[in-house]
Each structure stands twice: as structure tokens, then as C-alpha cells.
Design a protein around this motif. Structure first.
Motif, PDB file in Angstrom:
ATOM      1  N   UNK A 206       0.812  -1.219   0.000  1.00  0.00           N
ATOM      2  CA  UNK A 206       0.000   0.000   0.000  1.00  0.00           C
ATOM      3  C   UNK A 206       0.839   1.259   0.000  1.00  0.00           C
ATOM      4  N   UNK A 207       1.828   1.323   0.892  1.00  0.00           N
ATOM      5  CA  UNK A 207       2.563   2.577   1.027  1.00  0.00           C
ATOM      6  C   UNK A 207       3.516   2.809  -0.143  1.00  0.00           C
ATOM      7  N   UNK A 208       4.387   1.840  -0.400  1.00  0.00           N
ATOM      8  CA  UNK A 208       5.412   2.063  -1.421  1.00  0.00           C
ATOM      9  C   UNK A 208       4.807   2.317  -2.807  1.00  0.00           C
ATOM     10  N   UNK A 209       3.830   1.522  -3.269  1.00  0.00           N
ATOM     11  CA  UNK A 209       3.288   1.802  -4.599  1.00  0.00           C
ATOM     12  C   UNK A 209       2.707   3.211  -4.721  1.00  0.00           C
ATOM     13  N   UNK A 210       2.108   3.708  -3.634  1.00  0.00           N
ATOM     14  CA  UNK A 210       1.536   5.048  -3.697  1.00  0.00           C
ATOM     15  C   UNK A 210       2.588   6.132  -3.562  1.00  0.00           C
ATOM     16  N   UNK A 211       3.689   5.797  -2.890  1.00  0.00           N
ATOM     17  CA  UNK A 211       4.745   6.791  -2.707  1.00  0.00           C
ATOM     18  C   UNK A 211       5.676   6.834  -3.913  1.00  0.00           C
ATOM     19  N   UNK A 212       5.609   5.824  -4.752  1.00  0.00           N
ATOM     20  CA  UNK A 212       6.659   5.641  -5.753  1.00  0.00           C
ATOM     21  C   UNK A 212       6.686   6.659  -6.901  1.00  0.00           C
ATOM     22  N   UNK A 213       5.554   7.105  -7.441  1.00  0.00           N
ATOM     23  CA  UNK A 213       5.641   7.960  -8.635  1.00  0.00           C
ATOM     24  C   UNK A 213       6.600   9.149  -8.526  1.00  0.00           C
TER      25      UNK A 213
END
Lengths: 298, 328
Positions: A206-213
Motif C-alpha cells: 500500500x505505502x510504497x506503490x503510492x509513494x513511488x511515482x
């Protein structure tokens, strides 16, 4: 469940649904600047991989009888102050440039992002310690920091990787930490907790995919800046040892002959500019293409 | 309110949740926000308890303590006979999966980077409810149909759905854990009226089909009236009145409940004109420094000197009607 059937689904209308990958390709390569950037990067990587086959001469072979020659059929871009073939040296220089970009961003990205993730997610005294350490690193001007670390570690390409990696790390850590801090307050993170997801799952699904862009954009930008930083170090004569062809060192040694043969500095300079620009353009393209609001649309 | 204990699914006893206020560089505690102060309630299996109160009175905190998102400062929460406050995290994971949450905001509660199908299927994966991909997919499709969504849409992302559809996805996610108890944290307030009705009906259908028990946190009294069996009124971290919905609406005893209910508009212009409103004076006191005695006494028109002396206990006035007021 008759009420449920009453609900009408919003029609997708003219927006035909396309697969995620198709949409990515369309947005990404919808602009010629991004295509150009990609082309330059692919070309540079190709040149770096096949440097021994492409280069007409050994880049380090000194030939004192042919010093500082202008371009000719024998030496397409002329020769430098030691009589070495400029074209060959630029071709071999791309190896250093590409590898510095990739390795430095990997080191800085992996360490920085992991620390940022830990600091942002767990907070507390661990988070405070990590972030204060990063603040300390950031308080030094990056060039001074890189110089200090490079000098401390001594010469050699591996040391340059480490020095640049450390210098580039704090921004990743900070950006990641900030992103995580804001994302973890979302209801969907609480929902994940409630359905029984553990720390690892919450962090990585949840966190990393949303923080990644934004981090992804920074990675592409930093690939360029790392090359630039390595060039600065080489230009200052610190870091990679002299006979190795690096673009920064070539600009440096060429500046003495700027009036007699400006190509010596201009060619590696243009190479740096083109590659850094290409990474910037692709970074911009990626940012647009990865925008989740564009999902499912063209 | 004595029931046989095997009928009670959730019992909260003297629950307290204080949030510390930290000050200065060393983060010393300068005081506490008493969000929930000594509340007790019981919910029977298959029932709906409406928890009503104005903003900031601690309704959501109660819900989150029951979900164990927050650690209660003190008190017991007995779920199916076990005190879930004391159980360590890993041991009661299986038990806690039986308590689920439906969110107020259908936009922030779905991960924008996950497809609807994987949002609904996540819990199934975590708890290894299905052993292979085929049954997993089938279960997700089942859940979609159960909440009135087209299983074809499982591959879509949250932003492609409307508010009502997103709320349905949220409900499907809660149901994916096979819960028996669901905390609904104002699930209707972010939806417009026609969608509200659909979601209310959906929740009632699900309650009948699956035998669910709800804690319905809300501030819309007309919605609560429609869906609840019992209603608890909260004020400043305390429960001030509990009764079944008919009692509360027809015979409110606590002055605060009376004032709260007098604020509900009547959808009949002639009656509405004659409606007598009780306008309270002043503001809700700060939960950092609550008034002594009855939390409501500074604004109460029936307050007597004794009201400020002791916090009144919930007393049973008539069967199933508990009031915390010494003037009743």
C-alpha cells in the motif's frame, strides 16, 4: 437485492478502456521530446555496451606525433593533447557515465528509500535519528560532501560510486519519509490494518506503490545529475584516475586548448548535456504516464 | 439490560481512551484529551446499535477502540466472551478479523493503486481463506455480486467508480473476512440521499442474510432511526442515554437527547412550523478540561446544584432505557 440493480453504472462513453500497458505507452511516447530522450538513452547504453567494437582506436593509446589534431579522415573528431583519438575516448567515456548513473542511483535509492520508509512508517526515536542524520548530510553543500567523501576514500571508480551514493541519499530518504507520512494517514491503510495486514504487507503493497511515482521521477532525474556530479568530480581531478576516459576529465584537460582545438571540451560537454537532458525528458514523460488519475483512459 | 451472556456478542466495560497532549521539545505530557471517558455498552447478536452524538464527542474513537486501531487507556472490550484488549496482537488476529469496519469516506478508504478486485481479495489472501487462484477468484466474484456490483468490474481502479459503488467495494472488503460484527463509521454521510437509501438497504439485506451485528456510528438521526434496534446517545465522551429506538425517539429523558431530537426537521411543513426547538446555549466544553459532574450541566436548562458534583451513572428508568441524569 433489487435496490442494488437500480444503480446504473456510469458509461465509459467515448473513453474506450485500454490495458494499463497500452495507456502507459501512449502517454509516454505521445510526445516527440520523450521519444528523443529515450532514443538518446538507448543509443548511449548501446554505445557503452559495445564500446570496444565501436571505438576505432584504443582510447588510452598515447601517440605524441599526432597531438591536438583537428578532425580528419583518420581521426574523425581529432586527437587530444596526448594524441589519443577523441572519438574513442568519448565512446569509452559513455561506459563510465552510464555505470555511474545506474550504480549511484541504485545505492542512493535503495538505502535512502529504505531508511525513509522505516523513518516514516515507524516514526518514534528511530525515525527521528534517521531524519536528523539525513539533515546533517543535507546541511553540507552536495559538492563539498562528495569531495570530502571522495578524498577520504581515495581514488578509484568504486569509491566514486560510494561517495556519490551517499551524497544523493538524503533527498530520497526525505522524499520517501514525507510521502509515507502523508500516505499512512489514509483510510485505506487503516483498512489494511483492520483486515489483518502486517507491517510488511502494509508497507510494500500500500505505502510504497503510492509513494513511488514522485520517487520514480526523481530516479530518472538523478541518473542525469549523478552523471553531472561525476563529471564535476573528474573535472576537479578527484575520483576516477586519469588515464580512464571520463567526460568530465576530458572537458577539464581540453580547456587548456580551448582556443586551439575547442572540440576537445565541446564534444564530451555536448555528450553530458545530451544524456542529462535525455534523462530529464524521460523523467517528465514517466511522471505523466504514471499518473494514476489517467488510469483506464487514453 | 440484563441478557444471557451467550446472546451478547460485544460488551464494552468502562472503556476509556485519553489522548496525551505533548508540549515542548521533550514531549512531556501536558494534559489529556478525554475522547472516551468510561463508557459501557452491550450489543446483542444480529442487532444494530446506533451511536449518535455531535462531532468530536468520541463516537469514532469508540469504534476504533473496538477495532483495536487504538489501544484503549483503560477498560474491557469483550468480543464473543474474550477480552480483546488484553490479547496480544498475533493471537487475536483470527478473532479480530471477525470485527470489520466500513468507512465514512469512500474516496480515501480505497487504495488508488489497487484494482477493485485486489482490494476485495486482499483479506482472502492474508487469511488464506481460499487455497487456490480459482476459488479466490470465485470468492471475489461472489462478494461483488453480494454487494450489488458487477464482477466484470473487478479489474477497474477505484477512481473509475462512483461514490456509491466505492462504498459497495468498501463493504465487500469488510465482508471478505467473514465478519460477524461491523463497525459502520458514518457510512452514509459522504453519499447523497438517493445513494444513502441504497446503501442502507444493502446493509440491512446483508444483516439479514449473514446475521451481522452493526455498531452504526452516525449523526443523522433519521437514518439511525431507520436502521437501529437500540440507540446510544453520546456527549463529550460519555454515553448519556441508551434505549431502543422507539423509546429514544418517543420518550427521550435526558435533556441533551431532547435537545438533539428537537433539531431533527419534520418533513411536513405544517408540523415543521409548530415544531418546538430547544436551542442550547454555549458550546460543547473542551474534552481536555471537561466540566465536573455531569458533562452536560453547564448547558442544561434543568441543571441543579447537585449536577456539578458527581458524574451521574447510567440508571435503568424503565426496561431497556438507561439514562445518566439525576434529574430524571
Amino acid at each position: 437485492m433489487s435496490e442494488a440493480d437500480l444503480e446504473t453504472w456510469p458509461e465509459q462513453g467515448q473513453n474506450k478502456r485500454v490495458s494499463e500497458f497500452q495507456r502507459f505507452l501512449r502517454v509516454m511516447f505521445g510526445r516527440w521530446l520523450v521519444i528523443f530522450g529515450t532514443f538518446v538513452i538507448v543509443l548511449t547504453v548501446f554505445v557503452a555496451l559495445f564500446a570496444p567494437q565501436l571505438a576505432p582506436y584504443n582510447p588510452n593509446k598515447v601517440n605524441l606525433r599526432e597531438m591536438i589534431e583537428p578532425p580528419s579522415a583518420k581521426h574523425l573528431l581529432g586527437t587530444d593533447e596526448m594524441g589519443r583519438d577523441l572519438l574513442s575516448r568519448v565512446i569509452y567515456g559513455s561506459r563510465i557515465a552510464v555505470s555511474v548513473g545506474i550504480v549511484v542511483v541504485c545505492i542512493a535509492g535503495v538505502i535512502g528509500m529504505s531508511l525513509g520508509l522505516i523513518a516514516g512508517y515507524f516514526g518514534g526515536w528511530i525515525g527521528t535519528m534517521i531524519m536528523r542524520f539525513m539533515d546533517a548530510l543535507m546541511s553540507l553543500p552536495p559538492l563539498v560532501l562528495m569531495l570530502a567523501i571522495a578524498v577520504m576514500l581515495g581514488g578509484g571508480i568504486a569509491k566514486v560510486y560510494v561517495a556519490l551514493g551517499i551524497a544523493f541519499m538524503p533527498t530520497y530518504c526525505r522524499l520517501m519519509c514525507g510521502e509515507i507520512l502523508s500516505i499512512k494517514e489514509n483510510d485505506y491503510v487503516m483498512a489494511a490494518n483492520v483486515i489483518g495486514a502486517g507491517h510488511i504487507r502494509v508497507m510494500f503493497s500500500h505505502l510504497v506503490p503510492n509513494a513511488f511515482p514522485p520517487l520514480f521521477v526523481m530516479i530518472t532525474l538523478d541518473l542525469g545529475f549523478a552523471i553531472l556530479a561525476e563529471a564535476s568530480l573528474s573535472f576537479l581531478g578527484i575520483g576516477i584516475n586519469p588515464p580512464t576516459a571520463t567526460w568530465g576529465a576530458m572537458i577539464n584537460s581540453g580547456q587548456q586548448y580551448l582556443l586551439t582545438n575547442p572540440l576537445l571540451s565541446i564534444v564530451p560537454g555536448v555528450a553530458i548535456v545530451l544524456l542529462v537532458l535525455a534523462f530529464n525528458l524521460v523523467g517528465d514523460g514517466l511522471r505523466d504516464a504514471l499518473d494514476p488519475r489517467l488510469r483506464g483512459k487514453i | 439490560m440484563e441478557q444471557s451472556s451467550n446472546n451478547t456478542i460485544l460488551e464494552v466495560k468502562n472503556l476509556k481512551k485519553y489522548f496525551p497532549i505533548t508540549k515542548g521539545f521533550l514531549r512531556r505530557t501536558a494534559g489529556h484529551v478525554k475522547a472516551v471517558d468510561n463508557i459501557s455498552l452491550k450489543i446483542k447478536k444480529g442487532e444494530t446499535l446506533g451511536l449518535v452524538g455531535e462531532s468530536g464527542c468520541g463516537k469514532t474513537t469508540v469504534g476504533r477502540c473496538i477495532l483495536r486501531v487504538y489501544d484503549p487507556t483503560d477498560g474491557e472490550i469483550r468480543f464473543q466472551g474474550q477480552d480483546i484488549v488484553k490479547l496480544p496482537y498475533n493471537k487475536n488476529r483470527a478473532l479480530r478479523r471477525k470485527i470489520q469496519l466500513i468507512f465514512q469516506d469512500p474516496y480515501g478508504s480505497l487504495d488508488p493503486r489497487q484494482s477493485a478486485g485486489s482490494i476485495v481479495g486482499e483479506a482472502i489472501k492474508i487469511h488464506k481463506i481460499c487455497d487456490n487462484k480459482q476459488t479466490h477468484k470465485k470468492r471475489v466474484e461472489e462478494l461483488f455480486t453480494l454487494v450489488g456490483l458487477d464482477p466484470e468490474m473487478a479489474s477497474r481502479f477505484p477512481h473509475e467508480f462512483s461514490g456509491g459503488q466505492r462504498q459497495r467495494i468498501g463493504i465487500a472488503r469488510a465482508l471478505s473476512c467473514d465478519p460477524v460484527f461491523i463497525v459502520c463509521d458514518e457510512p452514509f454521510s459522504a453519499l447523497d440521499v438517493s445513494i444513502q437509501a441504497q446503501i442502507i438497504n444493502l446493509l440491512q439485506d446483508l444483516q439479514q442474510k449473514l446475521g451481522l451485528t452493526y455498531l452504526m456510528i452516525a449523526h443523522d438521526l433519521s437514518v439511525v432511526r431507520h436502521i437501529s434496534d437500540n440507540v446510544a446517545i453520546m456527549y463529550l465522551g460519555h454515553i448519556v442515554e441508551i434505549a431502543d429506538w422507539r423509546e429514544i425517539y418517543e420518550r427521550p429523558l435526558m435533556p441533551y437527547t431532547q435537545a438533539l431530537l428537537s433539531a431533527v426537521p419534520i418533513p411536513d411543513p405544517i408540523v415543521e412550523k409548530k415544531r418546538e426547538r430547544i436551542i442550547l446555549e454555549g458550546d460543547v466544553p473542551s474534552p481536555i478540561n471537561p466540566p465536573s459532574g455531569c458533562p452536560f450541566h453547564p448547558r442544561c436548562w434543568k441543571a441543579a446544584p447537585d449536577c456539578s458534583k458527581e458524574i451521574p451513572e447510567l440508571r435503568e428508568i424503565s426496561p431497556n432505557h438507561l439514562v445518566a441524569c439525576i434529574r430524571v
